[in-house]
Design an enzyme around this catalytic site. Structure first.
Site, PDB file in Angstrom:
ATOM      1  N   THR A 112     -10.490 -20.544  65.574  1.00  0.00           N
ATOM      2  CA  THR A 112      -9.892 -20.223  66.867  1.00  0.00           C
ATOM      3  C   THR A 112      -8.551 -19.532  66.636  1.00  0.00           C
ATOM      4  O   THR A 112      -7.680 -20.072  65.951  1.00  0.00           O
ATOM      5  CB  THR A 112      -9.698 -21.490  67.713  1.00  0.00           C
ATOM      6  OG1 THR A 112     -10.975 -22.046  68.010  1.00  0.00           O
ATOM      7  CG2 THR A 112      -8.984 -21.185  69.012  1.00  0.00           C
ATOM      8  N   HIS A 163     -10.199 -18.774  76.104  1.00  0.00           N
ATOM      9  CA  HIS A 163     -10.040 -20.229  75.999  1.00  0.00           C
ATOM     10  C   HIS A 163     -10.203 -20.908  77.365  1.00  0.00           C
ATOM     11  O   HIS A 163      -9.507 -21.859  77.699  1.00  0.00           O
ATOM     12  CB  HIS A 163      -8.670 -20.580  75.400  1.00  0.00           C
ATOM     13  CG  HIS A 163      -8.697 -21.771  74.486  1.00  0.00           C
ATOM     14  ND1 HIS A 163      -8.850 -21.661  73.120  1.00  0.00           N
ATOM     15  CD2 HIS A 163      -8.603 -23.091  74.735  1.00  0.00           C
ATOM     16  CE1 HIS A 163      -8.832 -22.865  72.571  1.00  0.00           C
ATOM     17  NE2 HIS A 163      -8.690 -23.754  73.541  1.00  0.00           N
ATOM     18  N   LYS A 217     -12.893 -16.844  67.105  1.00  0.00           N
ATOM     19  CA  LYS A 217     -12.996 -17.166  68.528  1.00  0.00           C
ATOM     20  C   LYS A 217     -11.656 -16.876  69.203  1.00  0.00           C
ATOM     21  O   LYS A 217     -10.625 -17.420  68.806  1.00  0.00           O
ATOM     22  CB  LYS A 217     -13.365 -18.634  68.725  1.00  0.00           C
ATOM     23  CG  LYS A 217     -13.493 -19.057  70.176  1.00  0.00           C
ATOM     24  CD  LYS A 217     -13.926 -20.519  70.270  1.00  0.00           C
ATOM     25  CE  LYS A 217     -14.143 -20.946  71.715  1.00  0.00           C
ATOM     26  NZ  LYS A 217     -12.858 -21.029  72.468  1.00  0.00           N
ATOM     27  N   TYR A 222      -8.824 -25.072  63.458  1.00  0.00           N
ATOM     28  CA  TYR A 222      -7.468 -24.628  63.776  1.00  0.00           C
ATOM     29  C   TYR A 222      -6.697 -24.460  62.465  1.00  0.00           C
ATOM     30  O   TYR A 222      -6.814 -25.291  61.561  1.00  0.00           O
ATOM     31  CB  TYR A 222      -6.745 -25.635  64.664  1.00  0.00           C
ATOM     32  CG  TYR A 222      -7.227 -25.672  66.084  1.00  0.00           C
ATOM     33  CD1 TYR A 222      -7.155 -24.546  66.894  1.00  0.00           C
ATOM     34  CD2 TYR A 222      -7.733 -26.847  66.635  1.00  0.00           C
ATOM     35  CE1 TYR A 222      -7.587 -24.585  68.214  1.00  0.00           C
ATOM     36  CE2 TYR A 222      -8.169 -26.891  67.959  1.00  0.00           C
ATOM     37  CZ  TYR A 222      -8.090 -25.756  68.736  1.00  0.00           C
ATOM     38  OH  TYR A 222      -8.515 -25.795  70.032  1.00  0.00           O
ATOM     39  N   SER A 282     -15.160 -29.837  67.014  1.00  0.00           N
ATOM     40  CA  SER A 282     -13.790 -29.344  66.949  1.00  0.00           C
ATOM     41  C   SER A 282     -12.985 -30.052  65.866  1.00  0.00           C
ATOM     42  O   SER A 282     -13.292 -31.187  65.474  1.00  0.00           O
ATOM     43  CB  SER A 282     -13.124 -29.563  68.312  1.00  0.00           C
ATOM     44  OG  SER A 282     -11.732 -29.334  68.248  1.00  0.00           O
TER      45      SER A 282
END
Length: 381
Positions: A158, A278, A254, A132, A109
Protein backbone atom coordinates in the site's frame (compact mmCIF):
# COMPACT_ATOMS: atom_id res chain seq x y z
CA UNK A 1 -33.40 -7.33 10.78
CA UNK A 2 -32.52 -10.83 9.56
CA UNK A 3 -29.71 -11.83 7.25
CA UNK A 4 -32.20 -13.29 4.79
CA UNK A 5 -33.73 -9.81 4.51
CA UNK A 6 -30.44 -8.40 3.20
CA UNK A 7 -30.46 -8.06 -0.58
CA UNK A 8 -28.04 -5.19 -1.17
CA UNK A 9 -25.07 -3.28 0.19
CA UNK A 10 -27.43 -0.85 1.89
CA UNK A 11 -29.29 -3.63 3.68
CA UNK A 12 -26.04 -5.03 5.09
CA UNK A 13 -24.96 -1.54 6.12
CA UNK A 14 -28.20 -1.01 8.05
CA UNK A 15 -27.85 -4.38 9.77
CA UNK A 16 -24.24 -3.64 10.74
CA UNK A 17 -25.23 -0.22 12.09
CA UNK A 18 -27.89 -1.84 14.27
CA UNK A 19 -25.35 -4.26 15.75
CA UNK A 20 -22.15 -2.24 16.12
CA UNK A 21 -21.36 0.46 18.68
CA UNK A 22 -21.20 3.82 16.96
CA UNK A 23 -17.40 4.29 17.07
CA UNK A 24 -16.77 0.96 15.36
CA UNK A 25 -19.48 1.49 12.74
CA UNK A 26 -18.03 4.93 12.02
CA UNK A 27 -14.55 3.45 11.66
CA UNK A 28 -15.84 1.28 8.79
CA UNK A 29 -18.25 3.83 7.35
CA UNK A 30 -16.18 6.97 7.74
CA UNK A 31 -13.60 8.63 5.52
CA UNK A 32 -11.31 11.65 5.42
CA UNK A 33 -12.21 15.32 5.89
CA UNK A 34 -15.64 16.06 4.36
CA UNK A 35 -15.89 12.53 2.87
CA UNK A 36 -16.32 13.95 -0.64
CA UNK A 37 -14.15 11.32 -2.32
CA UNK A 38 -15.91 8.55 -0.39
CA UNK A 39 -19.26 9.59 -1.86
CA UNK A 40 -17.87 10.15 -5.35
CA UNK A 41 -16.39 6.65 -5.46
CA UNK A 42 -19.88 5.24 -5.93
CA UNK A 43 -21.60 8.10 -7.78
CA UNK A 44 -18.85 7.95 -10.43
CA UNK A 45 -20.48 4.79 -11.76
CA UNK A 46 -23.75 6.67 -12.28
CA UNK A 47 -22.18 8.77 -15.04
CA UNK A 48 -21.55 5.63 -17.09
CA UNK A 49 -24.37 3.83 -18.93
CA UNK A 50 -24.39 0.22 -20.09
CA UNK A 51 -25.47 -0.51 -23.68
CA UNK A 52 -26.60 -4.16 -23.83
CA UNK A 53 -26.68 -6.46 -26.83
CA UNK A 54 -29.43 -9.06 -27.28
CA UNK A 55 -29.85 -12.44 -28.95
CA UNK A 56 -26.25 -13.41 -28.26
CA UNK A 57 -26.75 -16.95 -26.98
CA UNK A 58 -25.73 -16.62 -23.33
CA UNK A 59 -26.71 -20.04 -22.07
CA UNK A 60 -23.47 -20.52 -20.13
CA UNK A 61 -21.73 -17.72 -18.27
CA UNK A 62 -18.00 -17.77 -17.51
CA UNK A 63 -17.12 -14.93 -15.15
CA UNK A 64 -13.67 -16.26 -14.27
CA UNK A 65 -10.60 -14.06 -14.65
CA UNK A 66 -6.84 -14.45 -14.25
CA UNK A 67 -5.11 -11.64 -12.44
CA UNK A 68 -1.46 -11.53 -11.38
CA UNK A 69 -1.22 -15.20 -12.26
CA UNK A 70 -4.16 -16.17 -10.03
CA UNK A 71 -7.33 -17.67 -11.42
CA UNK A 72 -10.47 -16.32 -9.77
CA UNK A 73 -13.87 -17.90 -10.26
CA UNK A 74 -15.44 -14.44 -10.18
CA UNK A 75 -13.96 -11.05 -11.11
CA UNK A 76 -14.11 -9.58 -7.60
CA UNK A 77 -11.96 -10.26 -4.55
CA UNK A 78 -11.95 -9.29 -0.87
CA UNK A 79 -9.44 -6.48 -0.41
CA UNK A 80 -7.33 -6.70 2.74
CA UNK A 81 -8.61 -4.47 5.53
CA UNK A 82 -7.45 -3.88 9.09
CA UNK A 83 -8.87 -4.82 12.49
CA UNK A 84 -11.58 -7.19 11.28
CA UNK A 85 -12.12 -8.92 14.63
CA UNK A 86 -13.37 -5.63 16.04
CA UNK A 87 -16.28 -5.92 13.64
CA UNK A 88 -17.03 -9.60 14.36
CA UNK A 89 -15.14 -12.12 16.46
CA UNK A 90 -14.59 -14.38 13.42
CA UNK A 91 -12.71 -11.61 11.63
CA UNK A 92 -10.40 -12.67 8.80
CA UNK A 93 -11.32 -16.30 9.40
CA UNK A 94 -14.81 -15.59 8.10
CA UNK A 95 -13.51 -13.72 5.07
CA UNK A 96 -10.94 -16.39 4.20
CA UNK A 97 -13.55 -19.14 4.42
CA UNK A 98 -16.11 -17.22 2.35
CA UNK A 99 -13.55 -16.28 -0.32
CA UNK A 100 -12.43 -19.90 -0.51
CA UNK A 101 -16.02 -21.08 -0.93
CA UNK A 102 -16.54 -18.71 -3.86
CA UNK A 103 -13.16 -19.40 -5.45
CA UNK A 104 -11.80 -15.90 -5.20
CA UNK A 105 -8.84 -14.06 -3.72
CA UNK A 106 -8.68 -12.41 -0.33
CA UNK A 107 -6.09 -10.46 1.57
CA UNK A 108 -4.72 -10.18 5.08
CA UNK A 109 -3.48 -6.82 6.31
CA UNK A 110 -0.34 -5.93 8.26
CA UNK A 111 -2.96 -4.81 10.80
CA UNK A 112 -4.87 -8.08 10.44
CA UNK A 113 -6.24 -9.76 13.56
CA UNK A 114 -5.64 -13.32 12.33
CA UNK A 115 -2.22 -14.57 11.28
CA UNK A 116 -1.22 -15.06 7.66
CA UNK A 117 -0.57 -18.71 8.42
CA UNK A 118 -3.99 -19.41 9.92
CA UNK A 119 -5.79 -17.64 7.08
CA UNK A 120 -3.74 -19.68 4.60
CA UNK A 121 -4.93 -22.91 6.24
CA UNK A 122 -8.59 -21.86 6.03
CA UNK A 123 -8.79 -21.00 2.33
CA UNK A 124 -7.44 -22.77 -0.70
CA UNK A 125 -7.92 -19.65 -2.80
CA UNK A 126 -5.14 -17.21 -3.64
CA UNK A 127 -4.06 -14.96 -0.79
CA UNK A 128 -2.45 -11.54 -0.85
CA UNK A 129 -0.55 -9.85 1.95
CA UNK A 130 -1.24 -6.13 2.27
CA UNK A 131 2.05 -4.65 3.40
CA UNK A 132 2.85 -1.30 5.00
CA UNK A 133 6.44 -0.06 4.67
CA UNK A 134 7.82 0.63 8.14
CA UNK A 135 10.70 2.83 9.21
CA UNK A 136 12.25 -0.32 10.70
CA UNK A 137 13.84 -2.02 7.67
CA UNK A 138 14.43 -5.17 9.71
CA UNK A 139 10.71 -5.39 10.38
CA UNK A 140 10.01 -5.05 6.66
CA UNK A 141 12.40 -7.87 5.77
CA UNK A 142 11.04 -10.11 8.52
CA UNK A 143 7.43 -9.58 7.42
CA UNK A 144 8.24 -10.32 3.78
CA UNK A 145 10.11 -13.50 4.72
CA UNK A 146 7.20 -14.60 6.87
CA UNK A 147 4.73 -14.02 4.03
CA UNK A 148 6.85 -16.09 1.67
CA UNK A 149 7.10 -18.89 4.22
CA UNK A 150 3.31 -18.82 4.69
CA UNK A 151 2.73 -19.40 0.96
CA UNK A 152 1.33 -15.97 0.10
CA UNK A 153 0.87 -15.72 -3.67
CA UNK A 154 0.79 -11.93 -4.08
CA UNK A 155 2.59 -9.17 -2.19
CA UNK A 156 0.49 -6.00 -2.11
CA UNK A 157 2.30 -2.86 -1.00
CA UNK A 158 0.00 0.00 0.00
CA UNK A 159 1.59 3.26 -1.17
CA UNK A 160 -1.07 5.87 -0.37
CA UNK A 161 -0.81 5.66 3.43
CA UNK A 162 2.59 7.03 4.41
CA UNK A 163 0.62 9.16 6.86
CA UNK A 164 -2.88 8.77 8.22
CA UNK A 165 -5.88 10.50 6.69
CA UNK A 166 -7.89 13.03 8.68
CA UNK A 167 -10.77 10.81 9.79
CA UNK A 168 -12.82 13.16 11.89
CA UNK A 169 -15.50 10.65 12.87
CA UNK A 170 -12.82 8.68 14.74
CA UNK A 171 -11.53 11.83 16.42
CA UNK A 172 -15.00 12.66 17.72
CA UNK A 173 -15.47 9.22 19.31
CA UNK A 174 -11.88 8.61 20.44
CA UNK A 175 -11.58 5.38 18.45
CA UNK A 176 -8.11 3.92 19.03
CA UNK A 177 -6.31 0.70 19.87
CA UNK A 178 -6.56 0.31 22.85
CA UNK A 179 -9.79 2.26 23.23
CA UNK A 180 -9.45 5.80 24.55
CA UNK A 181 -13.05 6.78 24.09
CA UNK A 182 -14.68 10.13 24.58
CA UNK A 183 -17.73 10.28 26.85
CA UNK A 184 -19.96 10.23 23.78
CA UNK A 185 -18.09 7.21 22.44
CA UNK A 186 -18.50 5.32 25.72
CA UNK A 187 -22.22 6.02 25.73
CA UNK A 188 -22.52 4.52 22.25
CA UNK A 189 -20.82 1.33 23.44
CA UNK A 190 -23.23 1.19 26.40
CA UNK A 191 -26.15 1.24 23.97
CA UNK A 192 -24.88 -1.95 22.26
CA UNK A 193 -24.03 -4.30 25.16
CA UNK A 194 -24.30 -7.43 22.99
CA UNK A 195 -21.21 -6.37 21.06
CA UNK A 196 -19.24 -5.93 24.30
CA UNK A 197 -20.31 -9.32 25.63
CA UNK A 198 -19.29 -10.95 22.37
CA UNK A 199 -15.95 -9.14 22.41
CA UNK A 200 -14.93 -10.15 25.95
CA UNK A 201 -16.15 -13.76 25.71
CA UNK A 202 -13.88 -14.61 22.77
CA UNK A 203 -10.11 -14.67 22.50
CA UNK A 204 -8.26 -11.46 23.21
CA UNK A 205 -7.71 -8.96 20.44
CA UNK A 206 -4.28 -9.29 18.78
CA UNK A 207 -2.38 -8.11 15.71
CA UNK A 208 -0.39 -11.29 14.89
CA UNK A 209 1.57 -9.81 11.99
CA UNK A 210 3.06 -7.23 14.36
CA UNK A 211 3.68 -9.52 17.35
CA UNK A 212 7.18 -9.03 18.67
CA UNK A 213 7.58 -5.80 16.75
CA UNK A 214 4.92 -3.38 17.99
CA UNK A 215 3.44 -2.90 21.45
CA UNK A 216 -0.20 -2.13 20.77
CA UNK A 217 -1.02 -2.15 24.48
CA UNK A 218 1.49 0.42 25.66
CA UNK A 219 -0.64 3.54 25.51
CA UNK A 220 -3.19 5.11 23.27
CA UNK A 221 -1.59 4.15 19.96
CA UNK A 222 -4.39 5.12 17.62
CA UNK A 223 -4.60 3.89 14.06
CA UNK A 224 -3.70 7.40 12.91
CA UNK A 225 -0.57 7.39 15.09
CA UNK A 226 0.42 3.96 13.77
CA UNK A 227 0.48 5.40 10.27
CA UNK A 228 2.12 8.64 11.32
CA UNK A 229 4.81 7.32 13.69
CA UNK A 230 5.71 3.85 12.44
CA UNK A 231 5.39 4.03 8.68
CA UNK A 232 8.14 5.53 6.59
CA UNK A 233 7.11 8.70 4.72
CA UNK A 234 10.45 8.65 2.89
CA UNK A 235 9.42 5.50 0.99
CA UNK A 236 10.75 5.89 -2.54
CA UNK A 237 10.67 4.11 -5.88
CA UNK A 238 14.15 2.74 -5.16
CA UNK A 239 12.85 1.16 -1.93
CA UNK A 240 9.97 -0.46 -3.79
CA UNK A 241 12.23 -1.71 -6.58
CA UNK A 242 14.37 -3.43 -3.97
CA UNK A 243 11.27 -5.02 -2.45
CA UNK A 244 10.13 -6.28 -5.86
CA UNK A 245 13.52 -7.91 -6.43
CA UNK A 246 13.58 -9.44 -2.96
CA UNK A 247 10.05 -10.82 -3.24
CA UNK A 248 10.72 -12.35 -6.65
CA UNK A 249 7.07 -13.06 -7.48
CA UNK A 250 3.70 -11.42 -8.02
CA UNK A 251 3.94 -7.89 -6.65
CA UNK A 252 1.37 -5.11 -6.89
CA UNK A 253 1.15 -1.52 -5.71
CA UNK A 254 -2.12 -0.44 -4.13
CA UNK A 255 -2.95 3.25 -4.30
CA UNK A 256 -1.54 4.17 -7.71
CA UNK A 257 -3.63 6.88 -9.39
CA UNK A 258 -1.46 8.67 -11.96
CA UNK A 259 -0.25 7.50 -15.37
CA UNK A 260 3.30 8.50 -14.45
CA UNK A 261 3.24 6.24 -11.38
CA UNK A 262 1.64 3.40 -13.32
CA UNK A 263 4.45 3.54 -15.88
CA UNK A 264 7.05 3.58 -13.12
CA UNK A 265 5.46 0.47 -11.56
CA UNK A 266 5.92 -1.33 -14.87
CA UNK A 267 9.55 -0.22 -15.09
CA UNK A 268 10.50 -1.63 -11.68
CA UNK A 269 8.91 -5.01 -12.38
CA UNK A 270 5.53 -4.90 -10.64
CA UNK A 271 2.98 -7.35 -12.06
CA UNK A 272 -0.11 -5.44 -10.94
CA UNK A 273 -1.36 -2.05 -9.82
CA UNK A 274 -4.52 -1.26 -7.91
CA UNK A 275 -6.15 2.06 -8.65
CA UNK A 276 -7.45 3.13 -5.27
CA UNK A 277 -7.98 6.20 -3.10
CA UNK A 278 -8.21 4.00 0.01
CA UNK A 279 -11.99 4.19 0.08
CA UNK A 280 -11.82 7.97 0.42
CA UNK A 281 -10.02 7.55 3.76
CA UNK A 282 -6.78 9.35 2.87
CA UNK A 283 -6.74 12.38 0.52
CA UNK A 284 -10.22 13.86 0.33
CA UNK A 285 -10.90 15.49 -3.02
CA UNK A 286 -8.80 12.95 -4.91
CA UNK A 287 -10.07 11.47 -8.17
CA UNK A 288 -12.01 8.24 -8.15
CA UNK A 289 -10.40 5.04 -9.36
CA UNK A 290 -13.22 4.44 -11.83
CA UNK A 291 -12.81 7.88 -13.39
CA UNK A 292 -9.06 7.32 -13.75
CA UNK A 293 -9.30 3.73 -14.99
CA UNK A 294 -9.46 4.21 -18.79
CA UNK A 295 -6.52 6.62 -18.80
CA UNK A 296 -4.26 4.18 -16.98
CA UNK A 297 -5.42 1.10 -18.89
CA UNK A 298 -4.63 2.91 -22.15
CA UNK A 299 -1.15 3.77 -20.86
CA UNK A 300 -0.01 0.46 -19.33
CA UNK A 301 -2.80 -2.10 -19.60
CA UNK A 302 -0.89 -4.20 -22.13
CA UNK A 303 2.11 -4.52 -19.79
CA UNK A 304 0.67 -4.87 -16.29
CA UNK A 305 -2.56 -6.07 -14.70
CA UNK A 306 -4.71 -3.06 -13.80
CA UNK A 307 -7.18 -3.54 -10.94
CA UNK A 308 -9.40 -1.02 -9.19
CA UNK A 309 -11.35 -0.65 -5.96
CA UNK A 310 -13.53 1.97 -4.32
CA UNK A 311 -17.28 2.45 -4.11
CA UNK A 312 -18.27 -0.86 -5.70
CA UNK A 313 -21.73 -1.86 -4.49
CA UNK A 314 -23.34 -3.63 -7.47
CA UNK A 315 -22.64 -6.18 -10.16
CA UNK A 316 -23.20 -3.46 -12.77
CA UNK A 317 -20.37 -1.46 -11.19
CA UNK A 318 -18.10 -4.45 -11.70
CA UNK A 319 -19.15 -4.84 -15.34
CA UNK A 320 -18.46 -1.17 -16.03
CA UNK A 321 -14.95 -1.45 -14.57
CA UNK A 322 -14.21 -4.64 -16.50
CA UNK A 323 -15.49 -3.03 -19.70
CA UNK A 324 -12.97 -0.22 -19.25
CA UNK A 325 -10.15 -2.72 -18.93
CA UNK A 326 -9.83 -3.62 -15.25
CA UNK A 327 -8.71 -7.23 -14.79
CA UNK A 328 -10.57 -7.55 -11.48
CA UNK A 329 -12.32 -5.38 -8.89
CA UNK A 330 -11.62 -5.15 -5.17
CA UNK A 331 -14.36 -5.10 -2.53
CA UNK A 332 -13.95 -3.46 0.88
CA UNK A 333 -16.95 -2.10 2.74
CA UNK A 334 -19.06 -4.36 0.52
CA UNK A 335 -17.96 -7.37 2.62
CA UNK A 336 -17.09 -5.56 5.87
CA UNK A 337 -20.67 -4.58 6.65
CA UNK A 338 -21.90 -8.18 6.11
CA UNK A 339 -19.01 -9.40 8.29
CA UNK A 340 -20.05 -7.01 11.04
CA UNK A 341 -23.70 -7.98 10.66
CA UNK A 342 -23.39 -11.78 10.67
CA UNK A 343 -19.81 -13.07 10.44
CA UNK A 344 -19.00 -15.72 7.86
CA UNK A 345 -22.64 -16.22 6.95
CA UNK A 346 -22.91 -12.52 6.14
CA UNK A 347 -19.79 -12.47 3.94
CA UNK A 348 -20.96 -15.60 2.11
CA UNK A 349 -24.37 -14.08 1.47
CA UNK A 350 -22.82 -10.86 0.18
CA UNK A 351 -20.44 -12.67 -2.18
CA UNK A 352 -23.28 -14.91 -3.32
CA UNK A 353 -25.45 -11.92 -4.12
CA UNK A 354 -22.59 -10.31 -6.02
CA UNK A 355 -21.99 -13.47 -8.05
CA UNK A 356 -25.70 -13.70 -8.87
CA UNK A 357 -25.82 -10.04 -9.91
CA UNK A 358 -22.76 -10.37 -12.16
CA UNK A 359 -24.14 -13.49 -13.83
CA UNK A 360 -27.56 -11.94 -14.38
CA UNK A 361 -26.08 -8.67 -15.61
CA UNK A 362 -23.74 -10.44 -18.03
CA UNK A 363 -26.73 -12.28 -19.52
CA UNK A 364 -28.61 -8.99 -19.85
CA UNK A 365 -25.55 -7.45 -21.52
CA UNK A 366 -25.36 -10.32 -24.01
CA UNK A 367 -21.93 -11.42 -22.78
CA UNK A 368 -21.08 -15.02 -21.93
CA UNK A 369 -17.50 -14.32 -20.78
CA UNK A 370 -15.66 -11.41 -19.25
CA UNK A 371 -13.51 -10.84 -22.33
CA UNK A 372 -16.66 -9.89 -24.26
CA UNK A 373 -17.12 -6.82 -22.06
CA UNK A 374 -15.65 -3.86 -23.96
CA UNK A 375 -15.91 -0.08 -24.11
CA UNK A 376 -18.31 -0.42 -27.03
CA UNK A 377 -20.90 -1.35 -24.40
CA UNK A 378 -20.44 1.92 -22.47
CA UNK A 379 -21.59 5.51 -22.88
CA UNK A 380 -20.66 8.37 -20.55
CA UNK A 381 -22.98 11.23 -19.71
Amino acid sequence: MRLTSCHSFHDFRRMAKARLPGPIFDYIDGAADDEVTYRRNTTAFDRCDLVPNVLRGVGEIDMSVTVMGQRLAMPVYCSPTALQRLFHHQGERAVAAAAGKYGTMFGVSSLGTVSLEEARRISGGPQVYQFYFHKDRGLNRAMMARAKEAGIEVMMLTVDSITGGNRERDKRTGFSIPFRLTLGGMMQFALKPAWGINYVTHESFKLPQLDGHVDMGGGALSISRYFTEMLDPSLSWDDVAAMVREWGGQFCLKGVMSVEDAKRAVEIGCTGIILSNHGGRQLDGSRTAFDQLAEIVDAVGDRIDVIMDGGVQRGTHVLKALSLGAKAVGLGRYYLFPLAAAGQAGVERALGLMRTEIERDMRLMGCSSVDQLTRSNLRFS
